[in-house]
Write a protein that holds these residues in place. Sequence first.
Motif, mmCIF file in Angstrom:
data_model
loop_
_atom_site.group_PDB
_atom_site.id
_atom_site.type_symbol
_atom_site.label_atom_id
_atom_site.label_comp_id
_atom_site.label_asym_id
_atom_site.label_seq_id
_atom_site.Cartn_x
_atom_site.Cartn_y
_atom_site.Cartn_z
ATOM 1 N N VAL A 93 0.843 -1.199 0.000
ATOM 2 C CA VAL A 93 0.000 0.000 0.000
ATOM 3 C C VAL A 93 0.875 1.244 0.000
ATOM 4 O O VAL A 93 0.607 2.209 -0.702
ATOM 5 C CB VAL A 93 -0.976 -0.004 1.208
ATOM 6 C CG1 VAL A 93 -1.653 1.346 1.369
ATOM 7 C CG2 VAL A 93 -2.033 -1.078 1.017
ATOM 8 N N PHE A 95 2.542 1.160 -3.721
ATOM 9 C CA PHE A 95 1.747 1.198 -4.944
ATOM 10 C C PHE A 95 0.363 1.812 -4.763
ATOM 11 O O PHE A 95 -0.349 2.021 -5.730
ATOM 12 C CB PHE A 95 1.578 -0.212 -5.511
ATOM 13 C CG PHE A 95 2.877 -0.939 -5.703
ATOM 14 C CD1 PHE A 95 3.766 -0.523 -6.686
ATOM 15 C CD2 PHE A 95 3.222 -1.991 -4.886
ATOM 16 C CE1 PHE A 95 4.977 -1.175 -6.856
ATOM 17 C CE2 PHE A 95 4.432 -2.647 -5.052
ATOM 18 C CZ PHE A 95 5.315 -2.240 -6.038
ATOM 19 N N GLY A 96 -0.053 2.029 -3.525
ATOM 20 C CA GLY A 96 -1.386 2.562 -3.289
ATOM 21 C C GLY A 96 -2.405 1.441 -3.131
ATOM 22 O O GLY A 96 -2.128 0.278 -3.425
ATOM 23 N N VAL A 97 -3.581 1.816 -2.680
ATOM 24 C CA VAL A 97 -4.608 0.833 -2.338
ATOM 25 C C VAL A 97 -5.085 0.053 -3.563
ATOM 26 O O VAL A 97 -5.142 -1.175 -3.572
ATOM 27 C CB VAL A 97 -5.806 1.522 -1.644
ATOM 28 C CG1 VAL A 97 -6.936 0.532 -1.414
ATOM 29 C CG2 VAL A 97 -5.379 2.146 -0.316
ATOM 30 N N LEU A 98 -5.388 0.793 -4.645
ATOM 31 C CA LEU A 98 -5.957 0.139 -5.830
ATOM 32 C C LEU A 98 -5.023 -0.901 -6.434
ATOM 33 O O LEU A 98 -5.429 -2.029 -6.723
ATOM 34 C CB LEU A 98 -6.261 1.192 -6.896
ATOM 35 C CG LEU A 98 -7.702 1.676 -6.953
ATOM 36 C CD1 LEU A 98 -7.911 2.528 -8.190
ATOM 37 C CD2 LEU A 98 -8.675 0.497 -6.969
ATOM 38 N N ILE A 133 -4.714 -4.061 -4.409
ATOM 39 C CA ILE A 133 -5.841 -4.976 -4.601
ATOM 40 C C ILE A 133 -5.609 -5.803 -5.867
ATOM 41 O O ILE A 133 -5.764 -7.021 -5.874
ATOM 42 C CB ILE A 133 -7.164 -4.186 -4.710
ATOM 43 C CG1 ILE A 133 -7.472 -3.496 -3.383
ATOM 44 C CG2 ILE A 133 -8.312 -5.126 -5.109
ATOM 45 C CD1 ILE A 133 -8.532 -2.422 -3.485
#
Lengths: 280, 345
Positions: A75, A78-81, A84
Amino acid sequence: MSEEKARQQLVRFKDTAAIIEVLDIAYDMGIRTFMCTTHDRIGEVCDHMRADRARYRNFIYYPCMPYAHKYANSVSQFGVLETIQRFSTGGVVNTLLRGAMGTLTRDIYVLMRLLVDSEMKRFEGLNTPVIFVQNVVTDLLLGMKLYSVFAEFDKYVRERYGAEAGFITMNLPMLLDALDQVGVENPIVCSNINKIGFRMTGGIDAYLEALRTRRCRPIAMSILASGAIPPNEAIEWVCRLEGLQSIVFGASSAGNIRQTKELIECVWGTAPLTTPATPS
Amino acid sequence: MAIRVGIVGAGKMGLSHYAIANALPGAAVVAVCDTSRYILSVLRKHVAVDTYTNYEEMISEGRLDCIIIATPTATHFQCTKYALEKNLHVFVEKPLTLSPVESRALSELAIQRTRVNQVGFHNRFIATFQEAQRLVRAGALGTVTNIRGDAFGQVVVKEQSSTWRSRKAEGGGCLHDYACHVVDLMNFLVGPPTRVAGARMQAIFSKDVADAVSAVFAYDDRMSGLLETNWSDETVRKMTTTITAYGTKGKLIVDRQELKLYLRSDCRFENYEEGWNSRYITDLQSPVRFYLRGEEYSAQLDAFFEAIRSGNMAHENSFASAYETDRVLNLITEANEANGGGGRA
């Protein structure tokens, strides 16, 4: 665990064979249940168990998900999206366009199911009667008051895996209230329970009262409070608690496993035990 | 009435603060601002909060008592300034800003407006570090002559350039995102250095930022300091921060788990004996009212809310103290440039 101890364990358990050796010792002493994170290497342990079903017929896994470090690092990077996308099962998500995925996973329950399936893949064909949510996720949802996710998780693991939900938490009294509110009855909950009240948020008295009065199936962890309490004193205290029936302990040597088991059996007689062996 | 909290930035830290603030008695998160419509739509659907894509709009609606800012560092100044001008108490993630001039301006504005102003240097709420500071201040080590701070971890262990943490202009890089914790802890124990005598900032896997920072500090004539940080060390499981202090009466080594104190002969202090002493976090840490990821994260927000309730402006981790940290980070950058720039700024 100190970094130095973690380093020593990493060296010792560099080969998955060393992990399996410890599991074999515990199993042969009559400990049937193995609580583990969904660390990448657990897949190799699962492969080994699948290859020798006769020997490990009675072996029980309690997977605890997610293995938090890999998600937290991802996270941040790369970030939340993208996290996932990276961790959900291949075929389902990766073939979808970004926009379509946004719509799909906007429903947080769909997202939860995707992530559970992705973590459970490596346990295929093995006995996993209880599937746990790690404390960092349980307590994040608890704080944000996303209680409905607990109920959805409970429902999903029952339907899809024929398993019961377990919740690891550092805030047991608060969690029991939340689970009550969303109708998760007689929940399996795992939390620190130790004589000095270490990381028993809400206070040791509130925990003891919860054990006595709430309808739940508690599992005690961190009974030695990171080594602050001598084993015999710690186990004597925890085993005499009203309402407590299960203990999870970490061990990496035959002597250690035997000693802990004998100390518990001194108070309890023979009882079902669980032991974790992967780094948590 | 509960303190009404707004969150700006719903990434890892923002969501963690959200959960803690919401769980602590006497506070409730009522609004969230983020640029990701995806995150906002999830929150809107499942949690009873108002969502915004513009923080000015969220703040000017006037329903908040305070905000928690957890956005990339480069945005801290504007957002914090706006919130203070609208008379909100502000908790902002570390570091405060990328410029000591801006940090000082924010500190002055907060004092002028008598608003609680706190920065998320959470290590100051870990009991082992608190005990280390108490021992140093009480003179247990005698005169401190040398201090060493180091931090290692595996944040960037391969080439990448995908988020703000890898972009210098937004406040990424080992200096502002990692070394800042160590500098702040060294300041916490012995006060800020007067000078940075030398520094090197080294890129390892990053393209635009440093992955390792080394520096030598001077504190007048009385003390020297050494800083070493490297966030590309994959042998370390999670961030490990250690401070070592040498004094005329002994030596202290402290990390988040344990405090080790060596006292020379005839130098016993309180219940610390001559020779080696150990105190573990389990002996020292006070319980918190909600636990997520570590006591320190709850303890710092509890302290923030308590300062709001009591009007106490002399709280831990004020903007003024964070300004000192930003000033040292700036001196490190300047010393690195004076050395020809090193690996990367």
